[in-house]
Design a protein around this motif. Structure first.
Motif, PDB file in Angstrom:
ATOM      1  N   UNK A  29       0.822  -1.209   0.000  1.00  0.00           N
ATOM      2  CA  UNK A  29       0.000   0.000   0.000  1.00  0.00           C
ATOM      3  C   UNK A  29       0.859   1.263   0.000  1.00  0.00           C
ATOM      4  N   UNK A  30       2.112   1.145   0.431  1.00  0.00           N
ATOM      5  CA  UNK A  30       3.009   2.301   0.421  1.00  0.00           C
ATOM      6  C   UNK A  30       3.383   2.694  -1.003  1.00  0.00           C
ATOM      7  N   UNK A  31       3.371   1.755  -1.927  1.00  0.00           N
ATOM      8  CA  UNK A  31       3.603   2.041  -3.333  1.00  0.00           C
ATOM      9  C   UNK A  31       5.046   2.009  -3.761  1.00  0.00           C
ATOM     10  N   UNK A  32       5.830   2.982  -3.334  1.00  0.00           N
ATOM     11  CA  UNK A  32       7.218   3.031  -3.778  1.00  0.00           C
ATOM     12  C   UNK A  32       8.086   3.758  -2.755  1.00  0.00           C
ATOM     13  N   UNK A  33       9.376   3.513  -2.895  1.00  0.00           N
ATOM     14  CA  UNK A  33      10.373   4.158  -2.048  1.00  0.00           C
ATOM     15  C   UNK A  33      11.330   4.899  -2.972  1.00  0.00           C
ATOM     16  N   UNK A  34      11.480   6.196  -2.762  1.00  0.00           N
ATOM     17  CA  UNK A  34      12.409   6.997  -3.554  1.00  0.00           C
ATOM     18  C   UNK A  34      13.715   7.134  -2.774  1.00  0.00           C
ATOM     19  N   UNK A  35      14.793   6.670  -3.366  1.00  0.00           N
ATOM     20  CA  UNK A  35      16.120   6.772  -2.761  1.00  0.00           C
ATOM     21  C   UNK A  35      16.858   7.891  -3.487  1.00  0.00           C
ATOM     22  N   UNK A  36      16.964   9.034  -2.836  1.00  0.00           N
ATOM     23  CA  UNK A  36      17.545  10.221  -3.459  1.00  0.00           C
ATOM     24  C   UNK A  36      19.066  10.194  -3.436  1.00  0.00           C
ATOM     25  N   UNK A  37      19.654  10.810  -4.459  1.00  0.00           N
ATOM     26  CA  UNK A  37      21.095  11.033  -4.549  1.00  0.00           C
ATOM     27  C   UNK A  37      21.899   9.745  -4.445  1.00  0.00           C
ATOM     28  N   UNK A  38      21.517   8.723  -5.199  1.00  0.00           N
ATOM     29  CA  UNK A  38      22.251   7.463  -5.225  1.00  0.00           C
ATOM     30  C   UNK A  38      23.383   7.578  -6.244  1.00  0.00           C
ATOM     31  N   UNK A  39      24.640   7.348  -5.815  1.00  0.00           N
ATOM     32  CA  UNK A  39      25.762   7.408  -6.758  1.00  0.00           C
ATOM     33  C   UNK A  39      25.631   6.334  -7.840  1.00  0.00           C
ATOM     34  N   UNK A  40      26.006   6.673  -9.063  1.00  0.00           N
ATOM     35  CA  UNK A  40      25.988   5.732 -10.190  1.00  0.00           C
ATOM     36  C   UNK A  40      24.630   5.034 -10.292  1.00  0.00           C
ATOM     37  N   UNK A  41      23.559   5.816 -10.247  1.00  0.00           N
ATOM     38  CA  UNK A  41      22.199   5.282 -10.157  1.00  0.00           C
ATOM     39  C   UNK A  41      21.851   4.365 -11.337  1.00  0.00           C
ATOM     40  N   UNK A  42      22.381   4.655 -12.516  1.00  0.00           N
ATOM     41  CA  UNK A  42      22.068   3.809 -13.672  1.00  0.00           C
ATOM     42  C   UNK A  42      22.651   2.408 -13.507  1.00  0.00           C
ATOM     43  N   UNK A  43      23.879   2.316 -13.006  1.00  0.00           N
ATOM     44  CA  UNK A  43      24.487   1.000 -12.789  1.00  0.00           C
ATOM     45  C   UNK A  43      23.767   0.236 -11.678  1.00  0.00           C
ATOM     46  N   UNK A  44      23.355   0.952 -10.628  1.00  0.00           N
ATOM     47  CA  UNK A  44      22.611   0.310  -9.541  1.00  0.00           C
ATOM     48  C   UNK A  44      21.291  -0.229 -10.069  1.00  0.00           C
ATOM     49  N   UNK A  45      20.579   0.572 -10.863  1.00  0.00           N
ATOM     50  CA  UNK A  45      19.311   0.139 -11.434  1.00  0.00           C
ATOM     51  C   UNK A  45      19.519  -1.083 -12.323  1.00  0.00           C
ATOM     52  N   UNK A  46      20.586  -1.104 -13.096  1.00  0.00           N
ATOM     53  CA  UNK A  46      20.882  -2.238 -13.978  1.00  0.00           C
ATOM     54  C   UNK A  46      21.157  -3.504 -13.169  1.00  0.00           C
ATOM     55  N   UNK A  47      21.955  -3.384 -12.101  1.00  0.00           N
ATOM     56  CA  UNK A  47      22.266  -4.551 -11.266  1.00  0.00           C
ATOM     57  C   UNK A  47      21.017  -5.095 -10.578  1.00  0.00           C
ATOM     58  N   UNK A  48      20.193  -4.199 -10.047  1.00  0.00           N
ATOM     59  CA  UNK A  48      18.980  -4.629  -9.347  1.00  0.00           C
ATOM     60  C   UNK A  48      17.993  -5.237 -10.341  1.00  0.00           C
ATOM     61  N   UNK A  49      17.846  -4.638 -11.520  1.00  0.00           N
ATOM     62  CA  UNK A  49      16.960  -5.197 -12.540  1.00  0.00           C
ATOM     63  C   UNK A  49      17.418  -6.583 -12.963  1.00  0.00           C
ATOM     64  N   UNK A  50      18.716  -6.750 -13.102  1.00  0.00           N
ATOM     65  CA  UNK A  50      19.252  -8.073 -13.444  1.00  0.00           C
ATOM     66  C   UNK A  50      18.913  -9.090 -12.357  1.00  0.00           C
ATOM     67  N   UNK A  51      19.041  -8.698 -11.110  1.00  0.00           N
ATOM     68  CA  UNK A  51      18.732  -9.613 -10.004  1.00  0.00           C
ATOM     69  C   UNK A  51      17.237  -9.932  -9.971  1.00  0.00           C
ATOM     70  N   UNK A  52      16.387  -8.952 -10.228  1.00  0.00           N
ATOM     71  CA  UNK A  52      14.943  -9.201 -10.294  1.00  0.00           C
ATOM     72  C   UNK A  52      14.611 -10.153 -11.436  1.00  0.00           C
ATOM     73  N   UNK A  53      15.266  -9.974 -12.568  1.00  0.00           N
ATOM     74  CA  UNK A  53      15.068 -10.855 -13.727  1.00  0.00           C
ATOM     75  C   UNK A  53      15.514 -12.278 -13.395  1.00  0.00           C
ATOM     76  N   UNK A  54      16.655 -12.411 -12.736  1.00  0.00           N
ATOM     77  CA  UNK A  54      17.158 -13.719 -12.343  1.00  0.00           C
ATOM     78  C   UNK A  54      16.193 -14.391 -11.373  1.00  0.00           C
TER      79      UNK A  54
END
Length: 167
Positions: A131-156
């Motif tokens: 019900x909370x919906x989403x969590x915004x994590x502000x000012x994450x370094x190298x956010x694109x690489x983090x998103x790619x790694x997490x997406x890969x783990x979700x896919x796996x």
């Protein structure tokens, strides 16, 4: 920064562990510099010893409020993705944590503004089925690489490690 292994379950390992970009400390640092300059100017003008003491006590209060507090929050807040869950931990004396199992995460997006692009960081938005919906994590370094790694783990985790031909 290493996530404490004593907080991991058997068979669980860290995929990504990060904290907010150090840019979050720039504004508090500027406030302290302005307070120091103002204090130096005031102590040069004021001849009264008690007034000088009051000025420096106020500068010390500004230092603690605007620099030490944000620095401790920055230092003690971590965002960790393991092969099983997302963990947000914060706090120095009083601790707070939030955990979302990876199988409940429905999406991981990122946003990069102009200033974020200069500093090499951005906002990571973790969407879940709660019900909370989403969590915004502000000012994450190298956010694109983090998103790619997490997406890969979700896919796996979803069983997507198979080849495209289904084998």
């Amino acid at each position: 920064m290493a996530f404490p292994t004593k907080l991991l379950n058997e068979g669980e390992h860290v995929v990504v562990s990060t904290r907010t970009h150090v840019k979050a400390l720039i504004l508090p640092g500027l406030v302290v510099v302005v307070a120091l300059v103002a204090a130096l100017l005031l102590t040069g003008v004021v001849d009264n010893g008690v007034a000088r003491l009051v000025v420096w006590v106020l500068v010390l209060a500004v230092l603690v409020w605007f620099l030490v507090g944000p620095f401790l929050r920055w230092l003690t807040t971590t965002y960790t993705f393991t092969n099983r869950r997302f963990i947000k931990r914060s706090g120095f004396i009083a601790k707070e944590g939030r955990t979302i199992p990876l199988n409940r995460i429905s999406g991981v997006d990122f946003e990069i503004g102009v200033i974020d692009r200069i500093f090499g960081c951005g906002t990571l938005v973790v969407s879940d089925a709660s019900t909370d919906g989403s969590v915004a994590l502000n000012d994450i370094p190298h956010v694109e690489q983090v998103q790619l790694q997490v997406s890969h783990e979700l896919h796996r985790l979803a069983g997507g490690d198979r080849r495209d031909d289904g084998t």
